[in-house]
Design an enzyme around this catalytic site. Structure first.
Site, PDB file in Angstrom:
ATOM      1  N   HIS A  34     -53.118 -11.147  33.215  1.00 14.82           N
ATOM      2  CA  HIS A  34     -54.538 -10.769  33.129  1.00 14.82           C
ATOM      3  C   HIS A  34     -54.647  -9.246  33.013  1.00 14.82           C
ATOM      4  O   HIS A  34     -53.839  -8.518  33.590  1.00 14.82           O
ATOM      5  CB  HIS A  34     -55.194 -11.282  34.419  1.00 14.82           C
ATOM      6  CG  HIS A  34     -56.686 -11.204  34.461  1.00 14.82           C
ATOM      7  ND1 HIS A  34     -57.374 -10.015  34.488  1.00 14.82           N
ATOM      8  CD2 HIS A  34     -57.635 -12.165  34.499  1.00 14.82           C
ATOM      9  CE1 HIS A  34     -58.683 -10.245  34.534  1.00 14.82           C
ATOM     10  NE2 HIS A  34     -58.866 -11.555  34.541  1.00 14.82           N
ATOM     11  N   ARG A  47     -59.500 -12.575  42.924  1.00 15.92           N
ATOM     12  CA  ARG A  47     -59.788 -11.453  43.828  1.00 15.92           C
ATOM     13  C   ARG A  47     -59.317 -11.728  45.257  1.00 15.92           C
ATOM     14  O   ARG A  47     -58.803 -10.840  45.929  1.00 15.92           O
ATOM     15  CB  ARG A  47     -61.291 -11.164  43.834  1.00 15.92           C
ATOM     16  CG  ARG A  47     -61.720 -10.117  42.817  1.00 15.92           C
ATOM     17  CD  ARG A  47     -63.215  -9.824  42.945  1.00 15.92           C
ATOM     18  NE  ARG A  47     -63.613  -8.594  42.276  1.00 15.92           N
ATOM     19  CZ  ARG A  47     -63.747  -8.449  40.967  1.00 15.92           C
ATOM     20  NH1 ARG A  47     -63.488  -9.445  40.152  1.00 15.92           N
ATOM     21  NH2 ARG A  47     -64.127  -7.299  40.452  1.00 15.92           N
ATOM     22  N   HIS A  88     -54.729 -14.306  39.158  1.00 15.80           N
ATOM     23  CA  HIS A  88     -55.665 -13.178  39.013  1.00 15.80           C
ATOM     24  C   HIS A  88     -56.765 -13.094  40.065  1.00 15.80           C
ATOM     25  O   HIS A  88     -57.515 -12.142  40.092  1.00 15.80           O
ATOM     26  CB  HIS A  88     -56.353 -13.271  37.646  1.00 15.80           C
ATOM     27  CG  HIS A  88     -57.379 -14.365  37.580  1.00 15.80           C
ATOM     28  ND1 HIS A  88     -57.050 -15.665  37.307  1.00 15.80           N
ATOM     29  CD2 HIS A  88     -58.717 -14.362  37.806  1.00 15.80           C
ATOM     30  CE1 HIS A  88     -58.150 -16.417  37.340  1.00 15.80           C
ATOM     31  NE2 HIS A  88     -59.166 -15.655  37.646  1.00 15.80           N
ATOM     32  N   GLU A  94     -71.313 -26.708  34.447  1.00 21.33           N
ATOM     33  CA  GLU A  94     -70.259 -26.737  35.480  1.00 21.33           C
ATOM     34  C   GLU A  94     -70.879 -26.519  36.861  1.00 21.33           C
ATOM     35  O   GLU A  94     -70.512 -25.625  37.611  1.00 21.33           O
ATOM     36  CB  GLU A  94     -69.146 -25.721  35.214  1.00 21.33           C
ATOM     37  CG  GLU A  94     -67.856 -26.065  35.956  1.00 21.33           C
ATOM     38  CD  GLU A  94     -66.705 -25.117  35.652  1.00 21.33           C
ATOM     39  OE1 GLU A  94     -66.008 -25.321  34.645  1.00 21.33           O
ATOM     40  OE2 GLU A  94     -66.493 -24.168  36.432  1.00 21.33           O
ATOM     41  N   ASP A 122     -69.362 -19.728  37.782  1.00 18.00           N
ATOM     42  CA  ASP A 122     -69.494 -19.017  39.064  1.00 18.00           C
ATOM     43  C   ASP A 122     -69.122 -17.539  39.020  1.00 18.00           C
ATOM     44  O   ASP A 122     -68.773 -16.959  40.039  1.00 18.00           O
ATOM     45  CB  ASP A 122     -68.616 -19.725  40.097  1.00 18.00           C
ATOM     46  CG  ASP A 122     -67.173 -19.885  39.604  1.00 18.00           C
ATOM     47  OD1 ASP A 122     -66.767 -19.137  38.703  1.00 18.00           O
ATOM     48  OD2 ASP A 122     -66.460 -20.764  40.127  1.00 18.00           O
ATOM     49  N   GLU A 133     -66.938 -16.287  44.011  1.00 20.02           N
ATOM     50  CA  GLU A 133     -67.407 -17.409  43.177  1.00 20.02           C
ATOM     51  C   GLU A 133     -68.161 -18.484  43.960  1.00 20.02           C
ATOM     52  O   GLU A 133     -69.124 -19.057  43.454  1.00 20.02           O
ATOM     53  CB  GLU A 133     -66.218 -18.034  42.425  1.00 20.02           C
ATOM     54  CG  GLU A 133     -65.603 -17.145  41.343  1.00 20.02           C
ATOM     55  CD  GLU A 133     -64.611 -16.122  41.866  1.00 20.02           C
ATOM     56  OE1 GLU A 133     -64.330 -16.119  43.088  1.00 20.02           O
ATOM     57  OE2 GLU A 133     -64.106 -15.307  41.059  1.00 20.02           O
TER      58      GLU A 133
HETATM   59  C1  UD1 Z   1     -63.628 -12.533  36.611  1.00 17.03           C
HETATM   60  C2  UD1 Z   1     -64.467 -13.458  37.491  1.00 17.03           C
HETATM   61  C3  UD1 Z   1     -63.626 -14.613  38.009  1.00 17.03           C
HETATM   62  C4  UD1 Z   1     -62.891 -15.324  36.897  1.00 17.03           C
HETATM   63  C5  UD1 Z   1     -62.122 -14.308  36.044  1.00 17.03           C
HETATM   64  C6  UD1 Z   1     -61.523 -15.002  34.856  1.00 17.03           C
HETATM   65  C7  UD1 Z   1     -66.221 -12.374  38.809  1.00 17.03           C
HETATM   66  C8  UD1 Z   1     -66.568 -11.645  40.043  1.00 17.03           C
HETATM   67  N1  UD1 Z   1     -64.944 -12.711  38.650  1.00 17.03           N
HETATM   68  O1  UD1 Z   1     -62.650 -11.943  37.461  1.00 17.03           O
HETATM   69  O2  UD1 Z   1     -64.469 -15.543  38.674  1.00 17.03           O
HETATM   70  O3  UD1 Z   1     -61.992 -16.247  37.454  1.00 17.03           O
HETATM   71  O4  UD1 Z   1     -63.022 -13.289  35.581  1.00 17.03           O
HETATM   72  O5  UD1 Z   1     -60.513 -14.251  34.281  1.00 17.03           O
HETATM   73  O6  UD1 Z   1     -67.094 -12.597  38.015  1.00 17.03           O
HETATM   74  N2  UD1 Z   1     -60.271  -6.200  32.104  1.00 17.03           N
HETATM   75  C9  UD1 Z   1     -59.978  -5.596  30.901  1.00 17.03           C
HETATM   76  N3  UD1 Z   1     -60.198  -6.316  29.751  1.00 17.03           N
HETATM   77  C10 UD1 Z   1     -60.681  -7.582  29.751  1.00 17.03           C
HETATM   78  C11 UD1 Z   1     -60.954  -8.188  30.994  1.00 17.03           C
HETATM   79  C12 UD1 Z   1     -60.762  -7.478  32.158  1.00 17.03           C
HETATM   80  O7  UD1 Z   1     -59.535  -4.459  30.845  1.00 17.03           O
HETATM   81  O8  UD1 Z   1     -60.847  -8.163  28.677  1.00 17.03           O
HETATM   82  C13 UD1 Z   1     -60.036  -5.422  33.347  1.00 17.03           C
HETATM   83  C14 UD1 Z   1     -61.089  -4.339  33.594  1.00 17.03           C
HETATM   84  O9  UD1 Z   1     -60.481  -3.234  34.176  1.00 17.03           O
HETATM   85  C15 UD1 Z   1     -62.012  -4.999  34.620  1.00 17.03           C
HETATM   86  C16 UD1 Z   1     -61.001  -5.797  35.428  1.00 17.03           C
HETATM   87  O10 UD1 Z   1     -60.102  -6.309  34.465  1.00 17.03           O
HETATM   88  O11 UD1 Z   1     -62.715  -4.055  35.387  1.00 17.03           O
HETATM   89  C17 UD1 Z   1     -61.549  -6.919  36.271  1.00 17.03           C
HETATM   90  O12 UD1 Z   1     -62.443  -7.754  35.530  1.00 17.03           O
HETATM   91  P1  UD1 Z   1     -63.593  -8.566  36.326  1.00 17.03           P
HETATM   92  O13 UD1 Z   1     -64.360  -9.372  35.349  1.00 17.03           O
HETATM   93  O14 UD1 Z   1     -64.347  -7.647  37.202  1.00 17.03           O
HETATM   94  O15 UD1 Z   1     -62.764  -9.480  37.315  1.00 17.03           O
HETATM   95  P2  UD1 Z   1     -61.782 -10.688  37.042  1.00 17.03           P
HETATM   96  O16 UD1 Z   1     -60.716 -10.627  38.054  1.00 17.03           O
HETATM   97  O17 UD1 Z   1     -61.430 -10.730  35.620  1.00 17.03           O
HETATM   98  N1  UDP Z   2     -56.330 -18.584  29.255  1.00 20.28           N
HETATM   99  C1  UDP Z   2     -56.060 -18.049  28.005  1.00 20.28           C
HETATM  100  N2  UDP Z   2     -55.090 -17.079  27.886  1.00 20.28           N
HETATM  101  C2  UDP Z   2     -54.413 -16.612  28.963  1.00 20.28           C
HETATM  102  C3  UDP Z   2     -54.717 -17.158  30.228  1.00 20.28           C
HETATM  103  C4  UDP Z   2     -55.697 -18.133  30.354  1.00 20.28           C
HETATM  104  O1  UDP Z   2     -56.640 -18.462  27.000  1.00 20.28           O
HETATM  105  O2  UDP Z   2     -53.556 -15.750  28.778  1.00 20.28           O
HETATM  106  C5  UDP Z   2     -57.374 -19.629  29.364  1.00 20.28           C
HETATM  107  C6  UDP Z   2     -56.968 -20.890  30.090  1.00 20.28           C
HETATM  108  O3  UDP Z   2     -56.380 -21.827  29.214  1.00 20.28           O
HETATM  109  C7  UDP Z   2     -58.296 -21.372  30.643  1.00 20.28           C
HETATM  110  C8  UDP Z   2     -59.031 -20.083  30.947  1.00 20.28           C
HETATM  111  O4  UDP Z   2     -58.409 -19.085  30.155  1.00 20.28           O
HETATM  112  O5  UDP Z   2     -59.047 -22.076  29.686  1.00 20.28           O
HETATM  113  C9  UDP Z   2     -58.922 -19.752  32.399  1.00 20.28           C
HETATM  114  O6  UDP Z   2     -59.319 -18.452  32.597  1.00 20.28           O
HETATM  115  P1  UDP Z   2     -58.956 -17.650  33.896  1.00 20.28           P
HETATM  116  O7  UDP Z   2     -57.725 -18.197  34.506  1.00 20.28           O
HETATM  117  O8  UDP Z   2     -58.983 -16.215  33.520  1.00 20.28           O
HETATM  118  O9  UDP Z   2     -60.219 -17.900  34.824  1.00 20.28           O
HETATM  119  P2  UDP Z   2     -60.647 -19.061  35.845  1.00 20.28           P
HETATM  120  O10 UDP Z   2     -60.589 -20.369  35.149  1.00 20.28           O
HETATM  121  O11 UDP Z   2     -59.751 -18.969  37.022  1.00 20.28           O
HETATM  122  O12 UDP Z   2     -62.033 -18.660  36.227  1.00 20.28           O
END
Ligand code: UD1
Ligand code: UDP
Length: 382
Positions: free
Chosen positions: A243, A212, A210, A120, A98, A134
């Site tokens: 995160h 939104r 983490h 999923e 999602d 999502e």
């Molecule tokens: C995204 C997904 C969310 C999921 C989450 C898992 C969307 C809208 N949201 O949210 O559904 O639960 O991922 O973690 O698709 N960033 C880094 N390095 C990384 C990853 C992220 O620097 O490796 C920072 C960047 O500044 C980026 C920000 O995190 O802009 C947010 O990342 P983004 O993918 O937009 O949102 P998440 O909250 O991670």
């Molecule tokens: N996870 C990880 N390292 C971390 C935090 C989470 O490997 O420091 C793994 C966790 O075990 C799970 C997945 O990341 O498999 C969940 O990701 P996240 O919580 O970012 O996203 P969501 O599942 O809420 O979309």
């Protein structure tokens, strides 16, 4: 018969954790030409998963920007996929879950008239704004997809309520496949603090947060409650791999820095995360994936959200919805930390989300759909 070209598209950490075992299964099966495309909506957190599973993507859109918006992720993915799909025309595109990558990947496939399989599928809260974005992402992908791989019966029922009954397979969740390859009794952490923790005499609480929809006041409430828990219970060690989102980093450090027993650490590699989960006392999280993994490892979970699209483990009694109010979170955590009977009642392993065979079923279903197998796979039965 020509091999069926199947392209997986994913971009974030959880998608990678749940899709890499499927890519491995696609890679090793006869009759399939497996291609992997990442958007890199996450960069470091995605690469860490790809490293553990040892799969180099065939295409990498490299779209991540600091503090990216939903519109940039979506538009960059669609434009990037245009280029990829002008080079190759897969028979099927697989997206997961999602995220914005999921939605934009499915939409790009639709624009190129390529069938879509949704891994999923069928998770719902029926609240448009929670989880945001999502819930709408997965509903919109449900409209586009031709094949729907549902983890649970409840997910399949949700799709049936939306009149989606064709091409639906009950497979279990691929995250349980992943979990079976990572957890080991003799696991040695590379993050020092995790080797030094006393998992027997201390109560290690694993925290992640983490989402939104939790940005702002809910996140402040959650962090304040966590600090109160650490203050109130001297035998608690709180471990929070934060995160990389700057919004989350700021909130976590603002509220939780400077406490001797609160450990704010960098995101963990997936094998470290799963092994920490296997050893901890309690999980407090707003993550979707952790709600599925922790019950399989017999760990109680307090969900730091108002709702969940994963009711199965709540029904099984290992997960409790704690909400996003400080007092509720503090009081539920306090009960589990001080009432052994209440804790024991929740701490039993259940596997409502899978049996480790989801990837095999999904590939069998794809072969069946394309006429390369005579029978559909059996349903996952918990
Ligand atoms: C995204 C997904 C969310 C999921 C989450 C898992 C969307 C809208 N949201 O949210 O559904 O639960 O991922 O973690 O698709 N960033 C880094 N390095 C990384 C990853 C992220 O620097 O490796 C920072 C960047 O500044 C980026 C920000 O995190 O802009 C947010 O990342 P983004 O993918 O937009 O949102 P998440 O909250 O991670
Ligand atoms: N996870 C990880 N390292 C971390 C935090 C989470 O490997 O420091 C793994 C966790 O075990 C799970 C997945 O990341 O498999 C969940 O990701 P996240 O919580 O970012 O996203 P969501 O599942 O809420 O979309």
């Amino acid at each position: 018969m020509n091999p069926i070209t199947v392209m997986t598209i994913f971009g974030t950490r959880p998608e990678a954790i749940k899709m890499c075992p499927l890519v491995q299964e696609l890679d090793r099966r006869d009759g399939i030409n497996s291609l992997c495309c990442v958007t890199a909506q996450h960069r470091e957190m995605l690469d860490s998963v790809l490293d553990i599973f040892g799969r180099k993507p065939d295409f990498d859109l490299d779209i991540m920007q600091p503090r990216q918006t939903l519109s940039t992720i979506t538009s960059k993915t669609i434009l990037g996929m245009d280029e990829v799909l002008s080079q190759v025309k897969p028979d099927l595109i697989l997206v997961h879950g999602d995220t914005s990558t999921t939605f934009a990947g499915a939409l790009a496939a639709f624009y190129h008239q390529i069938p879509v399989g949704h891994v999923e599928a069928g998770l719902r809260t029926y609240d448009k704004w929670s989880p945001f974005p999502e819930e709408m992402n997965r509903k919109m992908v449900g409209c586009i997809a031709d094949l729907h791989f549902c983890p649970t019966v409840a997910n399949r029922d949700n799709l049936a309520r939306e009149n989606i009954t064709e091409g639906v397979f009950l497979t279990g969740n691929t995250v349980i496949d992943a979990l079976q390859t990572t957890v080991r009794k003799d696991f040695h952490f590379t993050t020092d603090i995790l080797n030094d923790l006393d998992y027997v005499n201390r109560k290690v609480i694993l925290v992640t947060c983490h989402r939104r929809e939790n940005y702002g006041q809910p996140m402040t409430n959650i962090m304040t409650a966590l600090r109160r828990v650490a203050d109130r219970f001297p035998d608690v060690e709180l471990v929070y791999p934060v995160h990389l989102s700057p919004v989350v980093q700021e909130a976590a450090h603002k509220h939780l820095d400077g406490h001797q027993r609160i450990h704010l650490i960098a995101p963990l590699s997936v094998d470290e995360m799963h092994n920490l989960m296997a050893r901890c006392h309690l999980v407090m999280t707003d993550s979707g994936g952790l709600q599925e993994e922790a019950p399989a490892l017999g760990k109680p979970v307090l969900v730091l959200r108002r709702e969940t699209e994963r009711p199965e483990a709540v029904a099984a009694g290992t997960v409790l919805l704690a909400g996003v109010e400080e007092e509720d979170i503090f009081s539920m955590a306090s009960t589990l930390l001080s009432d052994q009977a209440a804790y024991n009642k929740m701490a039993h392993a259940v596997n409502p989300y899978g049996d480790g065979q989801a990837c095999r079923r999904i590939v069998d279903a794809i072969l069946y759909h394309f006429g390369a197998a005579e029978a559909a796979p059996e349903d996952f039965a918990p």
